[in-house]
Write a protein that holds these residues in place. Structure first.
Motif, PDB file in Angstrom:
ATOM      1  N   PHE A 196       0.824  -1.209   0.000  1.00 50.31           N
ATOM      2  CA  PHE A 196       0.000   0.000   0.000  1.00 50.31           C
ATOM      3  C   PHE A 196       0.861   1.263   0.000  1.00 50.31           C
ATOM      4  CE2 PHE A 196      -2.204   3.245   2.655  1.00 50.31           C
ATOM      5  CZ  PHE A 196      -3.234   3.551   1.779  1.00 50.31           C
ATOM      6  N   PHE A 197       1.908   1.297   0.785  1.00 46.87           N
ATOM      7  CA  PHE A 197       2.722   2.512   0.912  1.00 46.87           C
ATOM      8  C   PHE A 197       3.631   2.716  -0.295  1.00 46.87           C
ATOM      9  CE2 PHE A 197       1.685   1.204   5.268  1.00 46.87           C
ATOM     10  CZ  PHE A 197       0.986   2.338   5.671  1.00 46.87           C
ATOM     11  N   SER A 198       3.974   1.618  -0.976  1.00 46.89           N
ATOM     12  CA  SER A 198       4.731   1.764  -2.215  1.00 46.89           C
ATOM     13  C   SER A 198       3.880   2.431  -3.283  1.00 46.89           C
ATOM     14  CB  SER A 198       5.207   0.387  -2.708  1.00 46.89           C
ATOM     15  OG  SER A 198       6.118  -0.181  -1.789  1.00 46.89           O
ATOM     16  N   GLN A 199       2.585   2.079  -3.317  1.00 45.52           N
ATOM     17  CA  GLN A 199       1.689   2.698  -4.290  1.00 45.52           C
ATOM     18  C   GLN A 199       1.440   4.174  -3.964  1.00 45.52           C
ATOM     19  OE1 GLN A 199       0.836   1.460  -7.005  1.00 45.52           O
ATOM     20  NE2 GLN A 199       1.355  -0.705  -6.747  1.00 45.52           N
ATOM     21  N   LEU A 200       1.627   4.540  -2.701  1.00 51.61           N
ATOM     22  CA  LEU A 200       1.455   5.948  -2.303  1.00 51.61           C
ATOM     23  C   LEU A 200       2.672   6.798  -2.643  1.00 51.61           C
ATOM     24  CD1 LEU A 200      -0.194   5.865   1.256  1.00 51.61           C
ATOM     25  CD2 LEU A 200      -1.197   6.792  -0.834  1.00 51.61           C
ATOM     26  N   SER A 201       3.785   6.170  -2.995  1.00 55.39           N
ATOM     27  CA  SER A 201       5.049   6.893  -3.107  1.00 55.39           C
ATOM     28  C   SER A 201       5.020   7.989  -4.159  1.00 55.39           C
ATOM     29  CB  SER A 201       6.185   5.905  -3.406  1.00 55.39           C
ATOM     30  OG  SER A 201       5.933   5.227  -4.642  1.00 55.39           O
ATOM     31  N   HIS A 202       4.253   7.806  -5.253  1.00 58.22           N
ATOM     32  CA  HIS A 202       4.239   8.833  -6.301  1.00 58.22           C
ATOM     33  C   HIS A 202       3.179   9.898  -6.036  1.00 58.22           C
ATOM     34  CE1 HIS A 202       0.771   6.556  -7.641  1.00 58.22           C
ATOM     35  NE2 HIS A 202       0.504   7.500  -8.531  1.00 58.22           N
TER      36      HIS A 202
END
Length: 709
Positions: free
Chosen positions: A292-298
């Motif tokens: 989930f937090f990787s997808q939030l990175s951008h």
């Protein structure tokens, strides 16, 4: 975080239940007891708010009446002084005492005595609607001190006025009362004015306290309402069956919902089901088991991601209550940059809401709802802009209501005529008519708009004057652009025309003038001396200067008709010009060996055959070299061309349309638009007068306007 779903064990069979309707009633009451208590408290709070609003209205009426009563003291003092002067004039002329003058003196003295007693000790006074209202005595320390000072000045005067309230008073008694009036009237007027201000400030303080109480009550009511809502939702959550939770994942994820829906598991990976909209919210394709937090990175920065991770970790802690997490969601409202289908970047507002799903007392997963709130945020921004605009318009109307009725009616008449003329001028602009015609029309439109802005500024109508100033700046931009005729014609057609909006404002102001007519007869006319003093101080404040004004325009009231108006306009514009372009800033004056405070001296005198208006300042003076350099900067002349001009010809350009020594970026309401001395010269011509300018560089500048008596 909006919801907590829990599964509670089913009640064992055979457990005792109250029997019959009475048992059902008791169970119902017990079930909703908390809600009933909250509703009762909420009702009591609403009732308290209504009572507080009633009390606030009552106090407002009291404060308003006290303020009006204090103002009437000021008016009664002026009436007394005027009556004494009229009686003295009758004494000098050897005429009999006029009954109406004696009646005016007695009425004003009695009225002042009654109002002073009411303000000092409390009592009954007529309210704004004419109905009697009970007033409390002035209670503030400063108010009591001012009352004592008024008593100390009034009692000796009232003793000297007392004989004049009878029919058998002597000239000596009149002279004694008049002498006391001339010696102490100004101090008494000033103290009465201070009392009116103190009464108003005391009312403002009380109103602020009541508003704080009201705000606290409203906040408490909202908190109770939210608590009621949350309690009700909690009851609904408890009522759901354990078996429904097993199928929750399938029912929660809807293919066509507008919101983005995803599930976050305890290891922070996405669940297998998610809404189609979620991909668009994240701006990329999502897959099950993605972090989930990787997808939030951008979408967000490292700091915000770190805060979001800590928040989600708390959500998965079962013993942490929802109340402990209120307001901690770092993703509640975020602004992101996203790419559109056309490949362009656009700013969007997203809101993430996390819902905990409990199974057997453990947080099984989080249901995350993502909403695109861009439209709502834009609407809120527009509403805020409109609210600010409405507040400015309302403030403008309040200023208009407090303005002198005669000046306000005159402003309305001139503003309507000016706006309609500007509309006609701009509507008739055409490149077919040639360069000279277009220049004349634009110049006329700029002048008329500047006059409108100046008149509004004099009355303190900030919203109106600001809008007129902005429109004037647009006109000047086109006027000085140097573009060809066709381009300027197109620019004029594309102007954001505020004329209809300004006419609407004029209509609103016009509606106030009718309500002021009754008050206008009793209110004294605004002193031109006060107006000029205010103009000087406003211009000084706007330019960070310190200025003392010496103003002697008392004979202005002897002028009639258009002459009176033109002299007023000329004096105001020259006063602004003296502060903006003549007086130096304190550091400059100190370096030149002058005092930090400049002086502007304005006076109007009458001779046997003519009038003389003089406006003098002890500033930098008019220097031909400075004007010469400015003419070159403006592109009006080249340096070789100016070599053939003498100093008188160069200085004469300060009266040309569009000339100003101020930079374009520093233009204000008071100066810098090149339509100041130009307008003055035009008004002097309309007056049939002659203007002369005398200046000593570094010492002073004086404008003298001489016109026939």
């Amino acid at each position: 975080m909006s919801a907590v779903l829990s599964a509670s064990p089913a009640q064992p069979a055979g457990s005792p239940h109250p029997a019959g309707d009475d048992g059902k009633f008791r169970r119902g009451v017990g079930k909703y007891r908390q809600l009933l208590i909250l509703f009762g408290v909420f009702g009591a709070l609403v009732f308290s708010l209504l009572a507080l609003n009633f009390y606030a209205s009552f106090r407002s009426a009291q404060v308003n009446t006290a303020y009006q009563l204090a103002n009437r003291q000021h008016e009664n003092l002026q009436r007394i002084a005027r009556a004494l002067l009229e009686l003295d004039a009758m004494r000098v002329a050897g005429a009999a005492w006029k009954a109406e003058t004696l009646a005016e003196l007695r009425t004003a003295a009695n009225a002042f005595q009654v109002s002073q007693a009411t303000l000092r000790g409390g009592g009954i006074a007529p309210g704004a609607d004419g109905k009697p209202i009970t007033l409390e005595a002035v209670a503030s320390p400063r108010g009591r001190d001012l009352e004592d000072r008024i008593d100390a000045l009034w009692k000796p005067w009232s003793i000297r006025i007392a004989p004049l309230l009878r029919d058998d008073f002597t000239s000596a008694q009149l002279a004694e009362a008049l002498a006391w009036s001339q010696a102490n009237h100004i101090a008494l007027l000033s103290t009465a004015g201070d009392l009116a201000v103190e009464t108003q400030l005391d009312g403002v303080a009380q109103a602020a306290e009541l508003r704080r109480l009201q705000t606290g009550g409203v906040v408490a009511a909202l908190v109770l309402f939210v608590l009621i809502l949350l309690t009700f939702l909690q009851r609904l959550r408890v009522a759901q069956e354990t078996g429904d939770l097993a199928r929750e994942e399938l029912r929660e994820i809807l293919v066509n919902v507008r919101e983005g829906l995803v599930m976050v598991m305890p290891d922070y990976r996405l669940g297998a089901r998610m809404s189609r909209s979620a991909h668009g919210m994240f701006g990329r394709t999502l897959h099950a088991d993605d972090d989930f937090f990787s997808q939030l990175s951008h979408l967000v920065g490292e700091k915000l991601r770190h805060d979001a991770r800590d928040y989600v970790k708390l959500l998965f802690t079962a013993h942490v209550q929802d109340s402990q997490l209120t307001g901690q969601n770092p993703l509640h409202a975020i602004e992101v940059t996203a790419r559109t289908r056309g490949g362009y970047t656009a700013r969007r507002h997203l809101s993430f809401a996390f819902h905990r799903i409990f199974i057997d007392g453990v947080v099984n997963h989080l249901l995350v709802t993502i909403q695109d709130t861009t439209a709502r945020m834009e609407l809120e921004r527009k509403l805020q802009d409109e609210r600010q605009r409405s507040q400015k318009d309302f403030s403008m109307l309040l200023k208009a209501f407090d303005a002198d009725p005669a000046m306000l009616r005159q402003f309305v008449q001139r503003a309507e005529a000016c706006l309609l003329e500007v509309n006609d001028l701009l509507g008739s602009v055409s490149s077919v008519n040639g360069e000279a015609a277009m220049s004349r029309m634009l110049d006329r439109a700029v002048r008329r708009t500047h006059e409108l802005m100046r008149d509004a500024s004099q009355l303190g109508l900030e919203s109106f004057s600001t809008q007129a100033q902005q429109f004037e700046a647009e006109l000047q931009r086109i006027q000085l652009s140097g573009a060809d005729l066709a381009t300027r014609e197109v620019d004029i057609q594309n102007l954001p025309m505020p004329l209809q909006d300004l006419l609407t404002k004029v209509a609103a102001i016009k509606s106030l003038t009718s309500s002021q007519r009754v008050m206008a007869a009793a209110a004294p006319a605004e002193s031109l001396n006060d107006t000029l003093a205010a103009v000087v101080q406003e211009a000084a404040a706007a330019s960070n200067k310190q200025v003392d004004a010496i103003i002697r325009m008392g004979s202005h009231s002897d002028l009639e008709g258009e002459s009176r108006h033109l002299v007023r306009e000329i004096a105001i514009q020259l006063a602004r010009n003296a502060v903006a372009h003549g007086i130096e800033t304190p550091p400059v004056r100190d370096s030149a060996g002058k005092g930090a405070r400049g002086v502007v001296d304005i006076q109007l005198t009458r001779g046997e055959t003519d009038w003389v208006l003089s406006v003098r300042d002890d500033g930098a003076g008019v220097t031909a070299s400075v004007i010469k350099q400015r003419l070159i900067e403006l592109g009006w002349y080249s340096a070789p061309q100016l070599e053939s001009f003498d100093e008188r010809q160069i200085v004469g350009h300060i009266f040309k349309p569009g000339f100003s020594t101020a930079d374009a970026g520093s233009a204000t309401v008071h100066a810098g638009r090149g339509v100041g001395l130009d307008v003055v010269q035009a008004n002097v011509q309309r007056l049939g007068g002659r203007m002369t300018l005398s200046s000593q560089p570094g010492i002073s500048t004086e404008f003298r306007i001489r016109f026939a008596a």
